[in-house]
Design an enzyme around this catalytic site. Structure first.
Site, PDB file in Angstrom:
ATOM      1  N   GLY A  38       9.318  -7.493  12.293  1.00 17.43           N
ATOM      2  CA  GLY A  38      10.024  -8.574  11.610  1.00 17.43           C
ATOM      3  C   GLY A  38       9.946  -8.403  10.094  1.00 17.43           C
ATOM      4  O   GLY A  38      10.787  -7.776   9.493  1.00 17.43           O
ATOM      5  N   SER A 134       8.876  -0.872  14.290  1.00 16.22           N
ATOM      6  CA  SER A 134       9.510  -1.492  13.149  1.00 16.22           C
ATOM      7  C   SER A 134       8.474  -1.973  12.130  1.00 16.22           C
ATOM      8  O   SER A 134       7.666  -1.172  11.661  1.00 16.22           O
ATOM      9  CB  SER A 134      10.429  -2.625  13.612  1.00 16.22           C
ATOM     10  OG  SER A 134      11.314  -3.009  12.586  1.00 16.22           O
ATOM     11  N   TYR A 135       8.443  -3.265  11.799  1.00 15.48           N
ATOM     12  CA  TYR A 135       7.463  -3.766  10.828  1.00 15.48           C
ATOM     13  C   TYR A 135       6.036  -3.680  11.371  1.00 15.48           C
ATOM     14  O   TYR A 135       5.073  -3.855  10.621  1.00 15.48           O
ATOM     15  CB  TYR A 135       7.790  -5.198  10.400  1.00 15.48           C
ATOM     16  CG  TYR A 135       7.105  -5.593   9.106  1.00 15.48           C
ATOM     17  CD1 TYR A 135       7.621  -5.192   7.878  1.00 15.48           C
ATOM     18  CD2 TYR A 135       5.930  -6.328   9.121  1.00 15.48           C
ATOM     19  CE1 TYR A 135       6.984  -5.520   6.690  1.00 15.48           C
ATOM     20  CE2 TYR A 135       5.287  -6.666   7.935  1.00 15.48           C
ATOM     21  CZ  TYR A 135       5.824  -6.262   6.719  1.00 15.48           C
ATOM     22  OH  TYR A 135       5.186  -6.582   5.546  1.00 15.48           O
ATOM     23  N   ASP A 344      18.672   5.452  15.578  1.00 12.96           N
ATOM     24  CA  ASP A 344      18.383   4.251  14.802  1.00 12.96           C
ATOM     25  C   ASP A 344      18.732   4.461  13.339  1.00 12.96           C
ATOM     26  O   ASP A 344      18.304   5.437  12.730  1.00 12.96           O
ATOM     27  CB  ASP A 344      16.887   3.907  14.936  1.00 12.96           C
ATOM     28  CG  ASP A 344      16.466   2.735  14.065  1.00 12.96           C
ATOM     29  OD1 ASP A 344      17.302   1.836  13.853  1.00 12.96           O
ATOM     30  OD2 ASP A 344      15.307   2.721  13.615  1.00 12.96           O
ATOM     31  N   HIS A 396      16.546   1.840  17.818  1.00 12.92           N
ATOM     32  CA  HIS A 396      15.370   1.271  17.173  1.00 12.92           C
ATOM     33  C   HIS A 396      14.308   0.865  18.188  1.00 12.92           C
ATOM     34  O   HIS A 396      13.121   1.049  17.955  1.00 12.92           O
ATOM     35  CB  HIS A 396      15.808   0.055  16.351  1.00 12.92           C
ATOM     36  CG  HIS A 396      14.778  -0.473  15.414  1.00 12.92           C
ATOM     37  ND1 HIS A 396      14.339   0.224  14.316  1.00 12.92           N
ATOM     38  CD2 HIS A 396      14.098  -1.653  15.406  1.00 12.92           C
ATOM     39  CE1 HIS A 396      13.439  -0.496  13.659  1.00 12.92           C
ATOM     40  NE2 HIS A 396      13.271  -1.637  14.299  1.00 12.92           N
TER      41      HIS A 396
END
Length: 424
Positions: A38, A134-135, A344, A396
């Site tokens: 996020g 991701s984050y 991605d 992703h």
């Protein structure tokens, strides 16, 4: 097993979790924590329900479906909605939401793990690993570092048997992540030569703030991701007018990478094979009978469950690079794998290759194909202390796009075995 665990009693901060024992000999399998990024997105909404959990949401049906490639075939699998304000995780101190950042997220996640192992002492002696995407390129190494440092002084009953971590399409270094996004878009025929050359000549991602002419060039770059999916270049976009509005809502502002985060195109949500999949999950998680069955929302949170929190509008600390932590933990002997789905555009394989180059590690095995049965699953390169793996054709969210290969990946990581370099 699912429920709420307090991580800060005085503030009333609590994180929601969902735990699945391994399908075979759970007493012999490691414990694996999965975190989505996020910041502010749900590991249960994405990780469990759409990627690698035992139960997946589906279109037009009220019940979940079994996932034949669930990662609890390889490990005891733990999902946590982190930080507070995400999903069913909450705080009774409203000012906490305005103090969120990487540091408090790591501290709360660590407190959660200590309390979770106290609640389930039968898993206390198991090897422990962390994974995410991701984050979570921030979350996972930062949490691993906190466990690593804390283990030096904690009493034996709170020692966590951390062995390593694996992160995918991970935000690791603002400079190379942003440079790689632009280079990848040009190399994959997403942006024109003119837009690419404008960005290259007018933007310096290692300097803040960006110039006005650079901002205009980046606006044109992000325009293309209004019509195709940044998270998977070759996947369709959700065109169901009754569902797609949530897909386009901006998420969180002020997150790393600092320079790109102010562009609306950076804040789109990811989707998988079915680009409307996240909408089905959102409907499911907001059903009162589902929440009751999950022992969730027991405090009657005054807002609906969403994949990514719309209440988190502030993010305090986010270092521009996680590489110093990676270097420290390599030196500390942790097993570290980095993987990348190669379709991605959000944190593309190009970005990750640039980032890993910055580490300056010696190569111990050159670029080599790995196989999933008779087909090439991707490529690997082994460095001194780190393994990098690409997953061919994955976006992703690698387990959503390539579930079989993702299960193969986690099995080999946990076993500390290289992926097969020949068809089988």
């Amino acid at each position: 097993m699912q429920g709420i665990l307090l991580v800060n009693e005085s503030h009333g901060r609590a994180l929601f979790y969902w735990f699945f024992e391994a399908t075979h000999k759970p007493h012999e399998k490691p414990v694996l924590l999965w975190l989505n990024g996020g910041p502010g997105c749900s590991s249960i909404g994405y990780g469990e329900a759409e990627e690698l959990g035992p139960f997946l949401t589906q279109k037009g049906k009220p019940e979940l479906k079994f996932n034949p490639h669930s990662w609890n075939k390889a490990a005891n699998l733990l999902f946590v909605e982190s930080p507070i304000g995400v999903g069913f995780s909450y705080t009774n101190t409203s000012s906490d939401i305005n103090q969120l950042g990487d540091t408090i997220t790591a501290k709360d996640s660590y407190a959660f793990l200590v309390n979770w192992f106290r609640r389930f002492p039968q898993f206390k002696s198991h090897d422990f690993y962390i994974s995410g995407e991701s984050y979570a390129g921030h979350y996972v190494p930062q949490l691993a570092e906190l466990i690593f440092d804390s283990n030096i002084n904690v009493p034996n009953e709170d020692y966590i048997n951390l062995r390593g971590f694996m992160i995918g399409n991970a935000l690791l270094d603002d400079d190379t992540d942003q440079t790689g996004m632009v280079d990848y878009a040009w190399d994959h025929a997403v942006i024109s030569d003119r837009v690419y050359n404008d960005i290259k000549s007018k933007c310096n991602f290692s300097v803040e703030p960006l110039s006005h002419v650079c901002n205009r060039a980046l606006d044109r770059y992000f325009d293309v991701y209004k019509i195709i999916d940044m998270y998977s270049l070759y996947a369709p976009t959700c065109v169901n007018s009754s569902l797609s509005s949530t897909r386009q809502r901006p998420l969180i502002h002020g997150i790393a990478p600092r320079l790109f985060s102010k562009f609306d195109g950076w804040h789109k949500r990811p989707a998988g094979y079915d680009p409307c999949l996240s909408n089905y999950t959102e409907v499911y998680m907001n059903r009162p009978d589902v929440q009751e069955a999950l022992h969730a929302n027991v405090t009657k949170i005054p807002y609906p469950w969403t994949h990514c929190s719309e209440n988190i509008t502030f993010w305090g600390d986010a270092p521009a690079s996680i590489l110093p932590i990676i270097k420290k933990l390599i030196a500390g002997g942790l097993r570290i794998w980095v993987f990348s789905g190669d379709t991605d555009g959000r944190i593309p394989v190009t970005s990750t290759r640039y980032t890993l180059r910055k580490l300056g590690l010696n190569t111990t095995q050159e670029w080599t194909p790995w196989y999933s049965n008779q087909q090439v699953g991707g490529w690997t390169i082994a460095y001194d202390g780190l393994m990098f793996v690409t997953i061919r054709g994955a976006g992703h969210q690698v387990p959503t796009f390539k579930p079989k290969q993702a299960l193969q990946l986690i099995r080999h990581f946990l076993a500390n075995e290289k992926l097969p370099t020949a068809p089988f």
